[in-house]
Write a protein that holds these residues in place. Structure first.
Motif, PDB file in Angstrom:
ATOM      1  N   PRO A  16       0.811  -1.226   0.000  1.00  0.00           N
ATOM      2  CA  PRO A  16       0.000   0.000   0.000  1.00  0.00           C
ATOM      3  C   PRO A  16       0.844   1.275   0.000  1.00  0.00           C
ATOM      4  CG  PRO A  16      -0.888  -1.586   1.560  1.00  0.00           C
ATOM      5  CD  PRO A  16       0.435  -2.119   1.111  1.00  0.00           C
ATOM      6  N   ARG A  17       2.001   1.195   0.655  1.00  0.00           N
ATOM      7  CA  ARG A  17       2.900   2.365   0.664  1.00  0.00           C
ATOM      8  C   ARG A  17       3.444   2.616  -0.737  1.00  0.00           C
ATOM      9  NH1 ARG A  17       6.024   5.333   4.475  1.00  0.00           N
ATOM     10  NH2 ARG A  17       8.083   5.933   3.707  1.00  0.00           N
ATOM     11  N   TYR A  18       3.874   1.572  -1.444  1.00  0.00           N
ATOM     12  CA  TYR A  18       4.323   1.727  -2.825  1.00  0.00           C
ATOM     13  C   TYR A  18       3.214   2.372  -3.662  1.00  0.00           C
ATOM     14  CZ  TYR A  18       8.150  -1.612  -1.855  1.00  0.00           C
ATOM     15  OH  TYR A  18       9.254  -2.244  -1.359  1.00  0.00           O
ATOM     16  N   GLY A  63      17.240  -0.830 -17.625  1.00  0.00           N
ATOM     17  CA  GLY A  63      17.578   0.345 -18.406  1.00  0.00           C
ATOM     18  C   GLY A  63      16.431   1.335 -18.537  1.00  0.00           C
ATOM     19  N   TYR A  64      15.241   0.933 -18.086  1.00  0.00           N
ATOM     20  CA  TYR A  64      14.064   1.818 -18.161  1.00  0.00           C
ATOM     21  C   TYR A  64      13.490   2.105 -16.782  1.00  0.00           C
ATOM     22  CZ  TYR A  64       9.339   3.487 -19.222  1.00  0.00           C
ATOM     23  OH  TYR A  64       8.189   4.220 -19.272  1.00  0.00           O
ATOM     24  N   GLY A  65      13.420   1.065 -15.977  1.00  0.00           N
ATOM     25  CA  GLY A  65      12.808   1.208 -14.654  1.00  0.00           C
ATOM     26  C   GLY A  65      11.368   0.739 -14.669  1.00  0.00           C
ATOM     27  N   TYR A  66      10.529   1.428 -13.922  1.00  0.00           N
ATOM     28  CA  TYR A  66       9.121   1.042 -13.802  1.00  0.00           C
ATOM     29  C   TYR A  66       8.223   2.097 -14.436  1.00  0.00           C
ATOM     30  CZ  TYR A  66      10.927  -2.108 -10.206  1.00  0.00           C
ATOM     31  OH  TYR A  66      11.628  -3.077  -9.530  1.00  0.00           O
ATOM     32  N   ASN A  67       7.236   1.628 -15.182  1.00  0.00           N
ATOM     33  CA  ASN A  67       6.195   2.515 -15.655  1.00  0.00           C
ATOM     34  C   ASN A  67       5.284   2.829 -14.473  1.00  0.00           C
ATOM     35  OD1 ASN A  67       3.183   2.736 -16.684  1.00  0.00           O
ATOM     36  ND2 ASN A  67       4.498   3.451 -18.355  1.00  0.00           N
ATOM     37  N   VAL A  68       5.161   4.103 -14.108  1.00  0.00           N
ATOM     38  CA  VAL A  68       4.469   4.497 -12.881  1.00  0.00           C
ATOM     39  C   VAL A  68       2.999   4.076 -12.904  1.00  0.00           C
ATOM     40  CG1 VAL A  68       3.707   6.466 -11.499  1.00  0.00           C
ATOM     41  CG2 VAL A  68       6.057   6.364 -12.327  1.00  0.00           C
ATOM     42  N   GLU A  69       2.303   4.420 -13.966  1.00  0.00           N
ATOM     43  CA  GLU A  69       0.877   4.073 -14.040  1.00  0.00           C
ATOM     44  C   GLU A  69       0.675   2.561 -14.093  1.00  0.00           C
ATOM     45  OE1 GLU A  69      -3.139   4.905 -16.759  1.00  0.00           O
ATOM     46  OE2 GLU A  69      -1.208   5.769 -17.351  1.00  0.00           O
ATOM     47  N   GLY A  70       1.521   1.892 -14.869  1.00  0.00           N
ATOM     48  CA  GLY A  70       1.407   0.438 -14.984  1.00  0.00           C
ATOM     49  C   GLY A  70       1.643  -0.261 -13.660  1.00  0.00           C
ATOM     50  N   ILE A  75      -0.152  -3.148  -8.737  1.00  0.00           N
ATOM     51  CA  ILE A  75      -0.226  -3.267  -7.282  1.00  0.00           C
ATOM     52  C   ILE A  75      -1.676  -3.182  -6.817  1.00  0.00           C
ATOM     53  CG2 ILE A  75       0.371  -2.142  -5.091  1.00  0.00           C
ATOM     54  CD1 ILE A  75       3.089  -1.453  -6.311  1.00  0.00           C
ATOM     55  N   SER A  76      -2.466  -2.333  -7.463  1.00  0.00           N
ATOM     56  CA  SER A  76      -3.894  -2.238  -7.132  1.00  0.00           C
ATOM     57  C   SER A  76      -4.573  -3.589  -7.335  1.00  0.00           C
ATOM     58  CB  SER A  76      -4.573  -1.177  -8.002  1.00  0.00           C
ATOM     59  OG  SER A  76      -4.068   0.106  -7.723  1.00  0.00           O
ATOM     60  N   ALA A  77      -4.243  -4.252  -8.442  1.00  0.00           N
ATOM     61  CA  ALA A  77      -4.840  -5.560  -8.734  1.00  0.00           C
ATOM     62  C   ALA A  77      -4.364  -6.619  -7.741  1.00  0.00           C
ATOM     63  CB  ALA A  77      -4.501  -5.979 -10.166  1.00  0.00           C
ATOM     64  N   ASP A  82      -9.026  -3.405  -7.376  1.00  0.00           N
ATOM     65  CA  ASP A  82      -9.735  -3.202  -8.637  1.00  0.00           C
ATOM     66  C   ASP A  82     -11.178  -3.700  -8.519  1.00  0.00           C
ATOM     67  OD1 ASP A  82      -8.898  -5.826  -8.307  1.00  0.00           O
ATOM     68  OD2 ASP A  82      -8.363  -6.129 -10.409  1.00  0.00           O
ATOM     69  N   LYS A  83     -11.603  -3.974  -7.284  1.00  0.00           N
ATOM     70  CA  LYS A  83     -12.964  -4.443  -7.018  1.00  0.00           C
ATOM     71  C   LYS A  83     -13.608  -3.520  -5.991  1.00  0.00           C
ATOM     72  CE  LYS A  83     -11.084  -9.134  -7.268  1.00  0.00           C
ATOM     73  NZ  LYS A  83     -10.829 -10.366  -6.493  1.00  0.00           N
TER      74      LYS A  83
END
Length: 219
Positions: A16-18, A63-70, A75-77, A82-83
């Motif tokens: 949840p913190r992430y 070389g890219y890291g993490y896509n923030v929205e993705g 993590i939400s799922a 997501d429910k």
């Protein structure tokens, strides 16, 4: 998620913190972030972040890291956010009323559908447009409305009986604010919120920090 992997509770409690920090990054228009950048922001080591996320598949690209929205959506799922979840509160005192009035839960998909109490003076009272109902009717209500979560805001002496009724009626989770560890069937998840334990932990950390400050001052 890795098949048949047993994820530690410590990892779950960090998710949840992430998610919260990722939401703030989205609001600032940040599209991607490296584990090192995330580490500087959130306070965990980059290695810890990568290990935690690797439990569920990783989600990062070298070389890219993490896509923030993705990553936020993943993590939400994982957390099941997501429910939507239907909840009832047992105990319409100050704590129960505060939870019912806290609109954050509704925005996050946790909807308080009913509030119950045994006090005749509280039955019929409306809290956030939800009428307090007689506790004696709770089993029928939970069954008929397919309630997911029971929130226990009762005294220690009443909490186990309340938990038994809620489990019998079919809830899948209990959010327990009573100062007692509940006994429930294996298929029912319990999250205990012992407010006094949290306050006692705060006292420990305050005193430890003060002692460390005093020792540093003596050097």
């Amino acid at each position: 998620m890795k098949k048949d992997a047993k994820i530690s509770n410590a990892v779950i409690k960090r998710l949840p913190r992430y998610r919260r920090y990722l939401k703030e990054l989205q609001k600032k228009g940040v599209d991607k972030i490296s584990s090192n950048e995330f580490s500087s922001l959130i306070g965990y080591t980059a290695s810890q972040i990568r290990q935690d996320l690797n439990n569920f598949g990783g989600f990062g690209q070298q070389g890219y890291g993490y896509n923030v929205e993705g990553l936020y959506n993943e993590i939400s799922a994982i957390l099941g956010l997501d429910k939507e979840y239907k909840m009832v509160i047992v105990g319409a005192g100050n704590l129960g009323q505060a939870i019912a009035n806290h609109t954050y839960y509704y925005k996050a998909g946790f909807v308080v559908c009913g509030i119950f109490d045994i006090n005749p003076r509280l039955i019929g009272l409306k809290i956030n447009d939800i009428e307090v109902m007689d506790y004696e009717t709770i089993v029928d209500y939970v069954e008929q409305n397919q309630i997911d979560i029971g929130i226990i805001c009762t005294t220690k002496d009443s909490a186990q009986e309340v938990a038994d009724k809620l489990c019998f009626a079919g809830v899948r989770g209990l959010w327990n604010f009573a100062p007692i560890d509940l006994e429930v069937p294996e298929y029912v998840a319990v999250e205990n919120v012992h407010l006094s334990d949290s306050l006692h932990s705060l006292a420990y950390h305050m005193n430890r920090n003060y002692e460390e400050k005093e020792k540093a001052a003596e050097k």
